[in-house]
Design a protein around this motif. Structure first.
Motif, PDB file in Angstrom:
ATOM      1  N   LYS A  92       0.822  -0.984  -0.074  1.00  0.00           N
ATOM      2  CA  LYS A  92       0.146   0.005  -0.107  1.00  0.00           C
ATOM      3  C   LYS A  92       1.328   1.301  -0.242  1.00  0.00           C
ATOM      4  O   LYS A  92       0.909   2.254  -1.121  1.00  0.00           O
ATOM      5  CB  LYS A  92      -1.642  -0.250   1.388  1.00  0.00           C
ATOM      6  N   TYR A  93       1.512   1.457   0.718  1.00  0.00           N
ATOM      7  CA  TYR A  93       2.722   2.416   0.946  1.00  0.00           C
ATOM      8  C   TYR A  93       4.401   2.663   0.707  1.00  0.00           C
ATOM      9  O   TYR A  93       4.473   3.214   0.650  1.00  0.00           O
ATOM     10  CB  TYR A  93       2.829   3.060   2.456  1.00  0.00           C
ATOM     11  N   ARG A 151      -4.484  -0.026   8.905  1.00  0.00           N
ATOM     12  CA  ARG A 151      -5.564   1.130   9.023  1.00  0.00           C
ATOM     13  C   ARG A 151      -5.754   2.246   8.117  1.00  0.00           C
ATOM     14  O   ARG A 151      -5.017   2.116   7.535  1.00  0.00           O
ATOM     15  CB  ARG A 151      -4.795   1.656  10.110  1.00  0.00           C
ATOM     16  N   SER A 152      -7.178   2.779   8.342  1.00  0.00           N
ATOM     17  CA  SER A 152      -7.265   3.851   7.611  1.00  0.00           C
ATOM     18  C   SER A 152      -8.522   4.845   7.795  1.00  0.00           C
ATOM     19  O   SER A 152      -9.450   4.461   8.592  1.00  0.00           O
ATOM     20  CB  SER A 152      -8.182   2.816   5.968  1.00  0.00           C
ATOM     21  N   LEU A 153      -8.421   6.111   6.875  1.00  0.00           N
ATOM     22  CA  LEU A 153      -8.752   6.861   7.838  1.00  0.00           C
ATOM     23  C   LEU A 153     -10.571   6.735   7.266  1.00  0.00           C
ATOM     24  O   LEU A 153     -11.166   7.607   7.392  1.00  0.00           O
ATOM     25  CB  LEU A 153      -8.426   8.305   7.393  1.00  0.00           C
ATOM     26  N   VAL A 165      -7.954   6.917  -1.641  1.00  0.00           N
ATOM     27  CA  VAL A 165      -8.060   6.241  -0.176  1.00  0.00           C
ATOM     28  C   VAL A 165      -6.347   5.938  -0.048  1.00  0.00           C
ATOM     29  O   VAL A 165      -6.028   6.548   1.175  1.00  0.00           O
ATOM     30  CB  VAL A 165      -8.715   5.721   0.130  1.00  0.00           C
ATOM     31  N   ASP A 166      -5.500   5.181  -0.371  1.00  0.00           N
ATOM     32  CA  ASP A 166      -4.456   5.212  -0.066  1.00  0.00           C
ATOM     33  C   ASP A 166      -3.334   5.739  -0.208  1.00  0.00           C
ATOM     34  O   ASP A 166      -2.401   6.229   1.100  1.00  0.00           O
ATOM     35  CB  ASP A 166      -3.924   4.306  -1.086  1.00  0.00           C
ATOM     36  N   ASP A 169      -4.159   7.775   2.999  1.00  0.00           N
ATOM     37  CA  ASP A 169      -3.799   6.825   4.626  1.00  0.00           C
ATOM     38  C   ASP A 169      -2.711   7.441   4.334  1.00  0.00           C
ATOM     39  O   ASP A 169      -1.757   7.243   5.562  1.00  0.00           O
ATOM     40  CB  ASP A 169      -4.351   5.971   4.548  1.00  0.00           C
ATOM     41  N   SER A 170      -1.679   7.543   3.706  1.00  0.00           N
ATOM     42  CA  SER A 170      -0.371   7.619   3.546  1.00  0.00           C
ATOM     43  C   SER A 170       0.483   8.807   4.540  1.00  0.00           C
ATOM     44  O   SER A 170       1.475   8.994   4.371  1.00  0.00           O
ATOM     45  CB  SER A 170       0.129   7.074   2.369  1.00  0.00           C
TER      46      SER A 170
END
Length: 426
Positions: A92-93, A151-153, A165-166, A169-170
């Motif tokens: 993801k990051y 985890r995600s906002l 979204v990613d 979130d990063s």
């Protein structure tokens, strides 16, 4: 010996394999391997630089080294967190992680913008000399990114596109990394670069000692004789070696003699004589001094790869789990590095100060190009003779064993043919 083999196979071997597969260790290992092509480019430049001494106005290609090995720490800081998140299957990051690894390295190295608006950083802190700091920066960024990756906002059923979204979130792990770096490096004015090197100095001092140098080489031979690749030690010896050659270069540039012996250049030029375990002379013994058809064929087949320091065929074809040849490999892993270290420490052979990682180049050519000292070539021939003497009695004993086995096999084949002939006659 049987108990030792069983213990290594069932206990040490399984634990070593698990350790090598550990994401944190594997990430550093794969990063070191990934930087090797860049280091090899710098090694080619070292060869070209020889021509500057003999050809007037020959172009100075050292500029290329500035942007290969001279930026090696940046590459490490970028790749470690990227590999780490891939290992944990958390991509993801990973792109942001690579960038933040570089950013953190710069902050730890006291980089900044001067009054004229120029970005400035000490060149040795982003080159091979900053390797340990880059590893710490990369691992730290990878750890923070890993903590936040699950985890995600946003809620799972959000209608926002995944890439947005990613991206949002990063921001959380990036903010955490930057705040920690801001407080330590800017507010508290801590030079983390020096602190990391001080913290790791005991490891470096051990590796640069006589005992550490010999131990690294012995462990490579010991593990290799049980079929465990010496690559499991890459995070230790490669990182120490890269840092050491950078320090040697700085010493020579300042008019002093190089003093760090535990370098990849010394390994390639004097220790890996045909590969880890000094197996080149074993190939020669098999090919020209043994009577067994099996060993003569194996020696001739493995001789050419051995000249280019590729010894997997001879190791896995005759040494692994073979007590008769494991023992001389261990002896070579103690004797050859001991002699090399003592000779260099006494100043009888020049300690390398230029990067040269063309490990597949045949000796003694590689040896001379490593330090441009003919005394080093003399030493390598002496070492080859010593490895010949170490391997010879064990190889001849193994040759007798193979001859006996071949004789028994021929007798079995002959008996089988006679039985077949009698059946046909009936």
């Amino acid at each position: 010996m049987k108990k030792l083999i069983d213990w290594m196979t069932n206990t040490v071997g399984s634990k070593a394999s698990k350790m090598a597969k550990n994401p944190w260790i594997a990430s550093v290992q794969e990063t070191m391997v990934a930087t090797m092509p860049v280091m090899l480019i710098s090694s080619f430049i070292t060869i070209l630089s020889i021509l500057n001494e003999y050809i007037p106005n020959f172009p100075d290609f050292s500029y290329i080294s500035t942007f290969t090995m001279g930026l090696s720490s940046i590459m490490v800081a970028f790749m470690i967190p990227t590999f780490l998140l891939e290992k944990f299957r958390l991509p993801k990051y990973k792109r942001q992680a690579g960038f933040m690894g570089v950013a953190l390295l710069f902050m730890m190295s006291q980089a900044g913008i001067d009054d004229a608006g120029n970005f400035a950083i000490a060149s040795d802190r982003v080159g091979a000399g900053g390797m340990f700091v880059a590893i710490v920066a990369g691992l730290f960024v990878g750890f923070i990114m890993k903590v936040f990756s699950k985890r995600s906002l946003f809620k799972k059923d959000t209608t926002m596109p995944k890439f947005l979204v990613d991206s949002f979130d990063s921001m959380a792990p990036i903010i955490v990394i930057m705040i920690i770096a801001f407080i330590t490096c800017h507010v508290l004015k801590l030079d983390l670069y020096n602190y990391v090197n001080i913290a790791l100095s005991p490891l470096v001092n051990i590796a640069q000692s006589f005992g550490g140098f010999v131990l690294i080489m012995f462990l490579m031979c010991f593990f290799y004789s049980f079929g465990l690749s010496s690559w499991i030690l890459v995070p230790v010896y490669y990182t120490v070696g890269i840092n050491a050659i950078a320090e040697n270069a700085k010493l020579v540039a300042a008019g002093h003699a190089a003093k760090y012996i535990t370098t990849n250049e010394v390994f390639g030029g004097w220790i890996w004589l045909g590969g880890a375990g000094c197996t080149l002379m074993l190939c020669v013994i098999f090919a020209f001094f043994c009577k067994s058809a099996k060993l003569k064929g194996l020696g001739k087949t493995c001789l050419i790869p051995g000249i280019f320091n590729i010894n997997e065929p001879i190791v896995f074809g005759s040494i692994v789990f073979n007590p008769l040849l494991m023992i001389p490999m261990w002896i070579c892993g103690l004797v050859i590095p001991s002699i090399t270290y003592l000779v260099m420490r006494l100043g009888l052979v020049t300690i390398p100060s230029d990067s040269f990682l063309l490990w597949y180049m045949p000796i003694p050519f590689q040896t001379y190009l490593t330090n441009h000292d003919f005394r080093g070539v003399i030493l390598v021939f002496i070492l080859l003779a010593i490895t010949f003497l170490i391997y010879y009695p064990f190889a001849k004993a193994y040759d007798k064993q193979c001859l006996l086995e071949e004789k028994e096999e021929k007798e079995k084949e002959k008996a089988a043919e006679e039985r077949k002939a009698k059946r046909l006659a009936k």
